[in-house]
Design a protein around this motif. Structure first.
Motif, short mmCIF file in Angstrom:
data_model
loop_
_atom_site.label_atom_id
_atom_site.label_comp_id
_atom_site.label_asym_id
_atom_site.label_seq_id
_atom_site.Cartn_x
_atom_site.Cartn_y
_atom_site.Cartn_z
N GLY A 151 -5.32 10.56 34.31
CA GLY A 151 -6.15 9.15 35.16
C GLY A 151 -6.30 9.14 36.51
N ILE A 152 -7.15 8.51 37.25
CA ILE A 152 -8.62 8.93 38.50
C ILE A 152 -7.06 9.16 39.39
CG2 ILE A 152 -8.97 6.80 38.77
CD1 ILE A 152 -11.01 9.99 39.01
N THR A 153 -5.85 7.90 39.28
CA THR A 153 -4.69 7.91 40.78
C THR A 153 -3.57 9.03 40.24
OG1 THR A 153 -3.78 6.96 38.97
CG2 THR A 153 -4.98 5.97 40.51
N ARG A 154 -3.89 9.96 39.25
CA ARG A 154 -2.83 10.71 39.13
C ARG A 154 -1.72 10.47 38.91
NH1 ARG A 154 -2.70 14.61 43.80
NH2 ARG A 154 -2.29 16.59 42.05
N LYS A 155 -1.63 9.27 38.42
CA LYS A 155 0.05 8.50 37.96
C LYS A 155 -0.23 7.55 36.46
CE LYS A 155 0.88 6.88 42.82
NZ LYS A 155 1.18 6.57 44.01
N ASP A 156 -1.19 7.91 35.68
CA ASP A 156 -1.48 7.51 34.35
C ASP A 156 -1.61 8.59 33.44
OD1 ASP A 156 -3.92 4.96 34.55
OD2 ASP A 156 -3.46 6.63 35.05
N SER A 157 -1.65 8.60 32.03
CA SER A 157 -2.95 8.72 30.73
C SER A 157 -2.74 8.33 29.89
CB SER A 157 -1.87 10.31 30.77
OG SER A 157 -2.97 11.43 29.72
N PHE A 158 -3.61 8.44 28.83
CA PHE A 158 -3.61 7.58 28.21
C PHE A 158 -4.19 8.96 26.65
CE2 PHE A 158 -7.93 6.92 26.63
CZ PHE A 158 -8.28 7.26 27.92
N LEU A 159 -3.53 8.43 25.44
CA LEU A 159 -4.06 9.06 24.27
C LEU A 159 -4.27 7.83 23.43
CD1 LEU A 159 -4.05 11.81 22.87
CD2 LEU A 159 -1.82 10.91 21.85
N ASN A 160 -5.54 8.74 23.03
CA ASN A 160 -6.22 7.53 21.69
C ASN A 160 -6.73 8.36 20.18
OD1 ASN A 160 -6.48 5.46 23.86
ND2 ASN A 160 -9.06 5.21 23.70
N SER B 143 5.43 8.28 40.68
CA SER B 143 4.69 9.61 41.17
C SER B 143 3.69 10.47 40.69
CB SER B 143 6.09 10.50 40.93
OG SER B 143 6.92 10.02 41.17
N ILE B 144 2.61 11.02 41.67
CA ILE B 144 1.70 11.78 41.23
C ILE B 144 2.09 12.68 40.35
CG2 ILE B 144 0.49 13.50 42.24
CD1 ILE B 144 -0.53 11.50 44.78
N PHE B 145 1.35 13.06 39.13
CA PHE B 145 1.48 14.48 38.49
C PHE B 145 -0.25 15.68 38.79
CE2 PHE B 145 5.75 13.88 36.31
CZ PHE B 145 6.27 12.49 36.20
N ASN B 146 0.25 16.36 38.58
CA ASN B 146 -0.79 17.58 38.30
C ASN B 146 -1.17 18.04 37.68
OD1 ASN B 146 -0.58 17.67 41.11
ND2 ASN B 146 1.36 19.36 41.26
N THR B 147 -0.63 17.78 35.68
CA THR B 147 -0.79 18.09 34.37
C THR B 147 -0.12 16.66 33.70
OG1 THR B 147 0.81 19.45 33.73
CG2 THR B 147 -0.41 20.58 35.08
N TRP B 148 -1.06 16.76 32.53
CA TRP B 148 -0.67 15.70 31.59
C TRP B 148 -0.92 16.58 30.52
CZ3 TRP B 148 1.73 10.88 32.42
CH2 TRP B 148 2.46 10.10 33.39
N LEU B 149 0.55 16.04 30.18
CA LEU B 149 0.54 17.13 28.91
C LEU B 149 0.51 16.25 27.45
CD1 LEU B 149 2.98 20.13 29.72
CD2 LEU B 149 0.12 19.90 29.09
#
Lengths: 114, 110
Positions: free
Chosen positions: B66-75, B27-33
């Motif tokens: 992520g550009i697709t709004r379906k992912d995020s990473f943390l480094n 699913s698409i998300f509007n914010t990532w935390l």
């Protein structure tokens, strides 16, 4: 200092006891939340209060009863709990009229039901 | 309901190594935390992301929406012993519902 204070930090209670968890936020937020955190499970949202009105009850059993007397205080009243209710109960607050405002958490109450 | 798949579930690394973890959803998300939880404490917000493609740093931490709004990473770069803890991703959907990932437990060997 997180800005969200929870008491007590630890609580052991029998299945016939009645107890209450308290949360106070000093951030000027207008929404408050109760979450349950069990081992090996994602955080589970229990209740949401927005401007002191309950806006969400996530199918929580009636043995958990929330109370929000004002936008800074939130209680969770507990009665006739079961051993599987043992968990870390986290309170959080946010500013609801700022779109997707992040939640700020307290340090939780570690509850053990014997 | 919506699910966030967070990986890895745990990692045991040597002090000084870089760390990468991510969250994905159908699913698409509007914010990532991104939050970190130390033992005996509540989750603490590390980074908040509000726009697709956004790349934000906080000290040795870097996170991307992520550009697709379906992912995020943390480094985390050059890990240190106090980086130990559980890292959670979370996302707001269009209805402002916040969903949490299952967490990544990070252990650092000095």
């Amino acid at each position: 200092e997180t800005g969200v204070t929870q008491t007590p930090r630890h609580l052991v209670m029998g299945m016939t006891n009645k107890k209450s968890l308290k949360c106070e936020q000093h951030l000027g937020h207008n929404a408050m939340y109760w979450y349950k955190q069990s081992a090996k499970k994602p955080l589970e949202l229990m209740f949401v209060y927005n401007f002191k009105e309950q806006t969400e009850n996530n199918s929580v059993p009636s043995r958990f009863s929330p109370e929000c007397p004002n936008s800074s205080h939130l209680f969770l009243h507990l009665h006739t709990l079961q051993p599987e209710d043992s968990a870390l109960y986290l309170c959080a607050s946010s500013q609801k009229n700022r779109g997707n405002s992040p939640l700020h958490f307290g340090n939780g109450t570690r509850l053990t039901v014997t | 309901g919506q699910q966030l798949n967070q990986s890895p579930q745990s990692m045991f690394i040597q002090e000084g190594e870089d760390v990468s973890m991510n969250c994905t959803s159908s699913s698409i998300f509007n914010t990532w935390l991104w939050y970190k939880q130390d033992p005996g404490e509540g989750p603490v917000l590390l980074i908040a992301l509000y726009k697709a493609g956004e790349l934000t740093s906080n000290g040795r931490l870097t996170a991307q929406f992520g550009i697709t709004r379906k992912d995020s990473f943390l480094n985390i770069s050059a890990s240190i012993p106090s980086d130990v803890g559980i890292y959670f991703c979370a996302g707001h959907n269009a209805g402002n519902m916040l969903t949490f990932g299952g967490g990544t437990r990070l252990m650092v060997k000095p």
